[in-house]
Scaffold this motif. Sequence first.
Motif, PDB file in Angstrom:
ATOM      1  N   PRO A  54      28.970  27.064  -7.257  1.00  0.00           N
ATOM      2  CA  PRO A  54      28.330  26.937  -8.565  1.00  0.00           C
ATOM      3  C   PRO A  54      26.894  26.437  -8.418  1.00  0.00           C
ATOM      4  N   VAL A  55      26.141  26.623  -9.494  1.00  0.00           N
ATOM      5  CA  VAL A  55      24.781  26.085  -9.565  1.00  0.00           C
ATOM      6  C   VAL A  55      24.714  25.202 -10.801  1.00  0.00           C
ATOM      7  N   ARG A  56      24.272  23.951 -10.633  1.00  0.00           N
ATOM      8  CA  ARG A  56      24.215  23.012 -11.753  1.00  0.00           C
ATOM      9  C   ARG A  56      22.765  22.682 -12.075  1.00  0.00           C
ATOM     10  N   ARG A  57      22.520  22.541 -13.389  1.00  0.00           N
ATOM     11  CA  ARG A  57      21.208  22.115 -13.859  1.00  0.00           C
ATOM     12  C   ARG A  57      21.406  20.990 -14.871  1.00  0.00           C
ATOM     13  N   ASP A  58      20.685  19.891 -14.675  1.00  0.00           N
ATOM     14  CA  ASP A  58      20.706  18.793 -15.639  1.00  0.00           C
ATOM     15  C   ASP A  58      19.496  18.908 -16.540  1.00  0.00           C
ATOM     16  N   ALA A  82      25.154  32.934 -25.943  1.00  0.00           N
ATOM     17  CA  ALA A  82      26.131  33.651 -25.128  1.00  0.00           C
ATOM     18  C   ALA A  82      25.635  33.769 -23.695  1.00  0.00           C
ATOM     19  N   GLN A  83      26.383  33.149 -22.782  1.00  0.00           N
ATOM     20  CA  GLN A  83      26.040  33.183 -21.357  1.00  0.00           C
ATOM     21  C   GLN A  83      27.336  33.262 -20.554  1.00  0.00           C
ATOM     22  N   PRO A  84      27.782  34.452 -20.192  1.00  0.00           N
ATOM     23  CA  PRO A  84      29.057  34.626 -19.488  1.00  0.00           C
ATOM     24  C   PRO A  84      29.148  33.848 -18.192  1.00  0.00           C
ATOM     25  N   MET A  85      28.026  33.629 -17.531  1.00  0.00           N
ATOM     26  CA  MET A  85      28.070  32.935 -16.247  1.00  0.00           C
ATOM     27  C   MET A  85      28.122  31.410 -16.392  1.00  0.00           C
ATOM     28  N   ARG A  86      27.927  30.903 -17.598  1.00  0.00           N
ATOM     29  CA  ARG A  86      27.995  29.448 -17.799  1.00  0.00           C
ATOM     30  C   ARG A  86      29.465  29.033 -17.875  1.00  0.00           C
ATOM     31  N   THR A  87      29.894  28.162 -17.016  1.00  0.00           N
ATOM     32  CA  THR A  87      31.309  27.758 -16.954  1.00  0.00           C
ATOM     33  C   THR A  87      31.573  26.375 -17.530  1.00  0.00           C
ATOM     34  N   ALA A  88      30.576  25.527 -17.714  1.00  0.00           N
ATOM     35  CA  ALA A  88      30.834  24.176 -18.225  1.00  0.00           C
ATOM     36  C   ALA A  88      29.575  23.573 -18.809  1.00  0.00           C
ATOM     37  N   VAL A  89      29.777  22.717 -19.840  1.00  0.00           N
ATOM     38  CA  VAL A  89      28.713  21.894 -20.413  1.00  0.00           C
ATOM     39  C   VAL A  89      29.248  20.464 -20.418  1.00  0.00           C
ATOM     40  N   ASP A  90      28.652  19.568 -19.654  1.00  0.00           N
ATOM     41  CA  ASP A  90      29.162  18.208 -19.524  1.00  0.00           C
ATOM     42  C   ASP A  90      28.122  17.186 -19.947  1.00  0.00           C
ATOM     43  N   TYR A  91      28.628  16.111 -20.511  1.00  0.00           N
ATOM     44  CA  TYR A  91      27.769  14.982 -20.903  1.00  0.00           C
ATOM     45  C   TYR A  91      27.511  14.118 -19.680  1.00  0.00           C
ATOM     46  N   SER A 148      28.826  32.885 -10.617  1.00  0.00           N
ATOM     47  CA  SER A 148      29.034  34.335 -10.709  1.00  0.00           C
ATOM     48  C   SER A 148      30.162  34.737  -9.775  1.00  0.00           C
ATOM     49  N   PRO A 149      31.066  35.609 -10.203  1.00  0.00           N
ATOM     50  CA  PRO A 149      32.141  36.066  -9.312  1.00  0.00           C
ATOM     51  C   PRO A 149      31.663  37.109  -8.303  1.00  0.00           C
ATOM     52  N   ASP A 150      30.440  37.590  -8.500  1.00  0.00           N
ATOM     53  CA  ASP A 150      29.964  38.698  -7.655  1.00  0.00           C
ATOM     54  C   ASP A 150      29.079  38.255  -6.507  1.00  0.00           C
ATOM     55  N   GLY A 151      28.555  37.052  -6.557  1.00  0.00           N
ATOM     56  CA  GLY A 151      27.689  36.610  -5.475  1.00  0.00           C
ATOM     57  C   GLY A 151      27.031  35.288  -5.812  1.00  0.00           C
ATOM     58  N   THR A 152      26.297  34.733  -4.856  1.00  0.00           N
ATOM     59  CA  THR A 152      25.603  33.465  -5.057  1.00  0.00           C
ATOM     60  C   THR A 152      24.413  33.675  -5.984  1.00  0.00           C
ATOM     61  N   LEU A 153      24.326  32.828  -7.003  1.00  0.00           N
ATOM     62  CA  LEU A 153      23.235  32.952  -7.973  1.00  0.00           C
ATOM     63  C   LEU A 153      21.913  32.507  -7.355  1.00  0.00           C
ATOM     64  N   ARG A 154      20.847  33.227  -7.780  1.00  0.00           N
ATOM     65  CA  ARG A 154      19.507  32.835  -7.359  1.00  0.00           C
ATOM     66  C   ARG A 154      18.912  31.875  -8.386  1.00  0.00           C
ATOM     67  N   SER A 155      18.004  31.057  -7.951  1.00  0.00           N
ATOM     68  CA  SER A 155      17.375  30.080  -8.839  1.00  0.00           C
ATOM     69  C   SER A 155      16.738  30.750 -10.035  1.00  0.00           C
ATOM     70  N   GLU A 156      16.131  31.918  -9.831  1.00  0.00           N
ATOM     71  CA  GLU A 156      15.460  32.590 -10.944  1.00  0.00           C
ATOM     72  C   GLU A 156      16.457  32.977 -12.046  1.00  0.00           C
ATOM     73  N   GLN A 157      17.671  33.396 -11.625  1.00  0.00           N
ATOM     74  CA  GLN A 157      18.687  33.781 -12.614  1.00  0.00           C
ATOM     75  C   GLN A 157      19.108  32.573 -13.454  1.00  0.00           C
TER      76      GLN A 157
END
Length: 667
Positions: free
Chosen positions: A577-581, A603-612, A636-645
Amino acid sequence: MKVSLNWLTDYVDVSMPATELGELLTQIGINCEQIIETETDVVLDLEVTSNRPDLLGHLGVARELAAATGAAFNPPDIAEPPASGEVADLAEVEVLEPALCPRYTARVIRGVKVGPAPASLAERLEAVGIRSVNNIVDATNYVLMEYAQPLHGFDYDKLAGHKIVVRRAMQGEVLLSIDQSHCKLDENMLVIADAEKCIAIAGVMGGLDTELTDGTTNVLIESARFDPLCTRRTSRRLGLMTESNYRFERGVDPAAVDRASLRACAMIVELAGGELAAGVLDVWAEPFDPRRVALRPERTDALLGMDTPEKRQFEILRRLGLSPKRDGGRIVCAVPAYRADLSREVDLVEEIARIEGYDRIPVAEKVSHEVAGEGLAQRVRREAASLLAAAGFDETVTFAFLDAEETALFGQAEPVCVDASSRKTDNALRTTLLASLLRACKANQDAGNGEVSLFELAGVFSPQPGEAMPAEHTAVAMVTTGNLRDVRGAIEELAARIAPGSKLDVRPSAAAGLADGTTAELFLDDERFGVLGVVAKGVLDYYGLERGVAAAEVGFECLLARAGKRRTYKPVPKFPPVRRDLSLIVDDGLTWRKLVDAVDSVAQPMRTAVDYVTTFRGKPIPHGRKSVTISLTYRSPDGTLRSEQVDEQVRAIVTAVRKKFNAELRA
């Protein structure tokens, strides 16, 4: 209960040695503890269980022996003596508490001569442990030991207004009893009064002012039925124990009240002379209606494991005075008033067993017992308790009754209460577990254990409008002197583990007993699940708690309805996963729920969680604003996400919250 063999033979033929008689009584369920032989009599000391008050008189024991041996049962013939005048013209009875005195009778005898009782009567009384007093008192005591019905004689001429009033005592009222005890009474005690004052403690002891003396010429004979619980409570509170209250506490035969009165009056006229006034003053709140209980003969055989012919079963029930009648394949009995312990078919089966002989019941070499597996409810209860214990909460088991005012602290409806005369405090069925747990917190605090985390899984009782009985349901409640987050975390884990796939929603709200601004309602799949928050200061003060307490209470049935679902398997993600705070500066009044809804609206299919993550107030954040840090997770189930995505996804979130809440991205 001491039973005179000479006395017993008046009612049943007992042609067997005393030792055999004692063994027979023990075999039919009346344990004979001791046999005492005197110069003129044999006395049996019997252990009488509390459900058989009929055996506290010789007639009851004789009836049992007649049933066991087949001998004839011969109760005394009562011939009403010649009457003079009408009792209704001589006295008056008023019962102000029919619930505590279901029946009260009074008869008047005029012109008696008080003196010693005949030696034969005095000997019988002394054989069973009762001291002879005089012919009138001895007659009432004789009937007491015969019918198990206490009686009391008042000096008629000392009754103000010649009136009997059955009422509650007045607070602070004092009675000087026959044994010269100064009895301080209260409103929970039942008394017998005349037109002016209290003259006796109902069911316990008479007063000295109206006691029969050598100068008594006119007598009023009381025979009544008093509430067992009220009599027991009064006797214990005053420290007075008598043969009368011993029987009233266990319940007397309501149908025999008048018969015993007439028997005593006939004996008094015979022993002390005088004339009986015609009739009886009888205040009977609810005349006795025999209970009908049906027995299936084949059921008797099935329960006892032995064959008892239907004819034999019928005969045993007849001997016991149960007036059996055949109705198709059943035997229907009219249960007499002296056998209040018989209410179900199995009670009749037990009667047949003890008369037929417990020793006839066969004993199998092996006893099998089918063990049922653990049901869903039991499994979920165990899992919930285990989970909460693992979360650091200790399980408690508390009393289901509280003070009614405690439920009001949490805004609950008026609870179902027991009669205040039976229990003044802790007399309300609880409508919330939180009150019970706060009591436990106080007990721990008093013991020096200030830091506690407790939970309970138990029943609560919600009153139903128009219904006498409450609705019972199971709740789970938690309290802690720690952080509110601890409680919320435990609730979230409880929902996730027991109701997988269900959505737990936390909605800020208000609730009685919890502090404003800390309270939220819990919803599970949009069904109200419970409430959590910090206990309000006023509630803490009520219980005397010195530390703040966070609490939650949820419905167990709501969890149970979603338990047992098959969990859906998901493959372990191949790519990380890739996390952004994001630290967003927003208005201080913006709730977390509204912020999350705004994020979810993008709508963001690749977003899996929103945490406090955290909230910050203070410099350099402007007054009236706060910084809320949230964590966004993408995969993403298809590959490692790039920072730009990911950056593109995050910018979309920032744009949405800036537009909706005038949010700023904190540097």
